[in-house]
Write an enzyme that holds these catalytic residues in place. Structure first.
Site, PDB file in Angstrom:
ATOM      1  N   ASP A 180       0.933  -0.970   0.027  1.00  0.00           N
ATOM      2  CA  ASP A 180      -0.087  -0.066   0.059  1.00  0.00           C
ATOM      3  C   ASP A 180       0.803   1.157   0.014  1.00  0.00           C
ATOM      4  O   ASP A 180       1.503   1.519   0.916  1.00  0.00           O
ATOM      5  CB  ASP A 180      -1.062   0.186   1.165  1.00  0.00           C
ATOM      6  CG  ASP A 180      -1.959   1.034   1.170  1.00  0.00           C
ATOM      7  OD1 ASP A 180      -1.383   2.238   0.720  1.00  0.00           O
ATOM      8  OD2 ASP A 180      -3.189   1.015   2.169  1.00  0.00           O
ATOM      9  N   HIS A 181       1.138   1.830  -1.075  1.00  0.00           N
ATOM     10  CA  HIS A 181       2.272   2.817  -1.151  1.00  0.00           C
ATOM     11  C   HIS A 181       2.034   3.965  -0.154  1.00  0.00           C
ATOM     12  O   HIS A 181       3.085   4.683   0.019  1.00  0.00           O
ATOM     13  CB  HIS A 181       2.385   3.339  -2.736  1.00  0.00           C
ATOM     14  CG  HIS A 181       1.179   4.094  -3.194  1.00  0.00           C
ATOM     15  ND1 HIS A 181       0.213   3.567  -3.976  1.00  0.00           N
ATOM     16  CD2 HIS A 181       1.037   5.517  -3.114  1.00  0.00           C
ATOM     17  CE1 HIS A 181      -0.588   4.301  -4.421  1.00  0.00           C
ATOM     18  NE2 HIS A 181      -0.211   5.562  -3.905  1.00  0.00           N
ATOM     19  N   HIS A 243      -5.972   2.743   1.325  1.00  0.00           N
ATOM     20  CA  HIS A 243      -5.332   3.870   1.444  1.00  0.00           C
ATOM     21  C   HIS A 243      -6.241   4.583   2.702  1.00  0.00           C
ATOM     22  O   HIS A 243      -5.439   4.799   3.791  1.00  0.00           O
ATOM     23  CB  HIS A 243      -5.210   4.775   0.633  1.00  0.00           C
ATOM     24  CG  HIS A 243      -4.353   4.292  -0.724  1.00  0.00           C
ATOM     25  ND1 HIS A 243      -3.560   3.377  -0.726  1.00  0.00           N
ATOM     26  CD2 HIS A 243      -4.759   4.553  -2.055  1.00  0.00           C
ATOM     27  CE1 HIS A 243      -3.129   3.016  -1.819  1.00  0.00           C
ATOM     28  NE2 HIS A 243      -3.786   3.821  -2.766  1.00  0.00           N
TER      29      HIS A 243
END
Length: 496
Positions: A180-181, A243
């Site tokens: 999950d950047h 996110h």
């Protein structure tokens, strides 16, 4: 392995000719190399269907890091570690040839059998590739093996569970790194530090002193060339399930007993378990969906979502979501966590606003003066930093308070080098630090929460489009807060 070690590793990238590899992975690996975060003993194997050679592949890697301001010799030295293998994920021979290539590279670079398999491709290949890596012995090397998976991890809880079971047939949970950047962003990671290293905030971090918390992630871009993917995803799957709920979990979690991966994840999971589950009839009171129409931004006329591609005509897919999330535990009972995310909005911004309750009798407010609550703003992008909104006496104006801001931004620090999210996460994976990757339990609880919303929306036709490009979303998103006596921070009017 600690943070100062320089890992030796072979990184195998499935989908090496794709956009993710070009825009994120190659530049991130180069920065790790440039900053001496990895050993000179490393190799990168690119896999895809195209009949490229090593030279063609290396030339493409060079182009992806053109803005790195490096010398030609340095870039040539870096790209010499890159190897290309034309690959068919459905072919046994491809995996056998890959196994042989990895053995040769490990002898050449002395990487001690450490392998990262990065699946930068469509999720329908995740399970079959993971099982082939096991079947053909590629994960059974002399060192460690880790599997990195991009989102989306499933389309709903059922499909996510099926995918997880398939991957777990081949890899253990501690070997699986779900990217999950957002969790690699510096200021997202700073949420824990701001809370747990400052008594000023943590003592007040509860329902006695906080009235509401807002998490906004707005984009000015539309769907661009992602129309096909996006119409099957929508803003809820694309942003909320991963996110947005991850940021809520970090904001709401209890202090872990130790700063270890297991303890931090455990506290995040407790938050996700405490999310108030919504019945179908309640969704309209807690969540708002939207889809952008045409509009004007910076003097440029923009299409609406349904005009972006022929296949989108009449689409029921949301490009905007706003919601009120309630966490039913002792610390947060009664405090709404508001989230909103969308495309074609007025500004590009990801920020968290913590609004503190006013004191019982504020002597410095008059009927004419406006109340200015204390706010803690955590700016995640485009400018990283924190701002504390306080009140102070207005000069020469008697006993009237005015808002002031105490701000810290990373860009003002000389020489600071904030790692790009993928750079940080790749390095963490090499070190075996899974703290900023999502555990299966987090994925499952997030899907369980989101599924109720998506199921309710799928059974009704939305009145789309309902917000113009260049605005901050549909008016219903404002009313969502107004009925609780709040409003979005900062106040940005439509087409302002």
């Amino acid at each position: 392995m600690n943070i100062h070690d320089k890992p030796k590793v072979v990184i195998v990238i499935f989908g090496a000719t794709g956009d993710l590899a070009k825009r994120k992975l190659f530049p991130s690996i180069y920065r790790l190399y440039q900053n001496e975060k990895i050993s000179k003993e490393f190799a990168v194997v690119g896999l895809a269907r195209r009949p490229w050679t090593n030279d063609v592949f290396r030339e493409n890697v060079k182009h992806s890091i053109d803005d790195a301001h490096a010398t030609d010799d340095d870039i040539d030295s870096f790209t010499s570690h890159f190897y290309y293998h034309s690959f068919d994920a459905t072919s046994d021979a491809s995996f056998q040839e890959l196994n042989s290539l990895l053995g040769d590279l490990e002898n050449t670079y002395q990487t001690e059998g450490n392998r990262i398999f990065y699946l930068a491709m469509a999720p329908e290949y995740f399970g079959p590739i993971a099982n082939s890596l096991k079947s053909f012995g590629l994960k059974n090397s002399a060192g460690w093996s880790r599997l990195v998976i991009e989102k989306p991890f499933g389309h709903d809880l059922k499909s996510a569970n099926e995918l997880n079971n398939e991957i777990r047939e081949a890899f253990d949970e501690e070997q699986i790194y779900r990217i999950d950047h957002y969790l690699g962003k510096e200021m997202v990671q700073n949420i824990e530090v701001i809370r747990f290293a400052n008594g000023l905030f943590e003592h007040l971090w509860n329902n006695r002193f906080i009235s509401n918390i807002q998490v906004t992630s707005s984009e000015v871009l539309g769907v661009e060339d992602r129309a096909r993917y996006y119409d099957h995803s929508g803003a809820t799957r694309d942003m909320v399930q991963n996110h947005m709920l991850q940021m809520v979990a970090l904001l709401a979690m209890e202090p872990p007993i130790k700063l270890t991966t297991d303890e931090i994840r455990s506290e995040k999971v407790k938050v996700l378990r405490a999310l108030r589950q919504l019945n179908t009839e309640d969704i309209g009171d807690y969540f708002v969906r939207g889809q952008y129409s045409d509009g004007t931004m910076d003097g440029k006329q923009l299409n609406g979502y349904q005009q972006e591609a022929d296949t989108l005509a009449g689409s029921n897919t949301e490009t905007f979501v706003a919601g009120k999330i309630m966490i039913d535990n002792y610390r947060w009972a009664g405090v709404p966590f508001y989230i909103r995310t969308g495309k074609r909005m007025a500004v590009k911004s990801t920020k968290i606003v913590v609004e503190f309750k006013d004191i019982p009798m504020n002597l410095y407010y008059t009927e004419e003066s406006k109340k200015h609550p204390n706010l803690l703003v955590i700016n995640i992008q485009p400018e990283e930093g924190i701002t504390l909104h306080l009140n102070a006496k207005k000069a020469g104006a008697g006993s009237v308070a005015q808002p002031i801001q105490l701000a810290y931004t990373n860009k003002e620090v000389d020489g600071i080098n904030t790692p790009e999210a993928y750079e940080k996460l790749l390095h963490d994976c090499m070190l075996g630090d899974a703290t900023n990757f999502t555990h299966w339990d987090e994925v499952a609880y997030s899907w369980a929460f989101v599924d109720a919303i998506l199921n309710a929306w799928s059974s009704t036709k939305a009145y789309f489009p309902n917000y113009p490009s260049g605005s901050m979303g549909p008016e219903a998103a404002d009313r969502l807060l107004e009925k609780d006596g709040f409003h979005w921070w900062p106040i940005i009017k439509n087409n302002e």
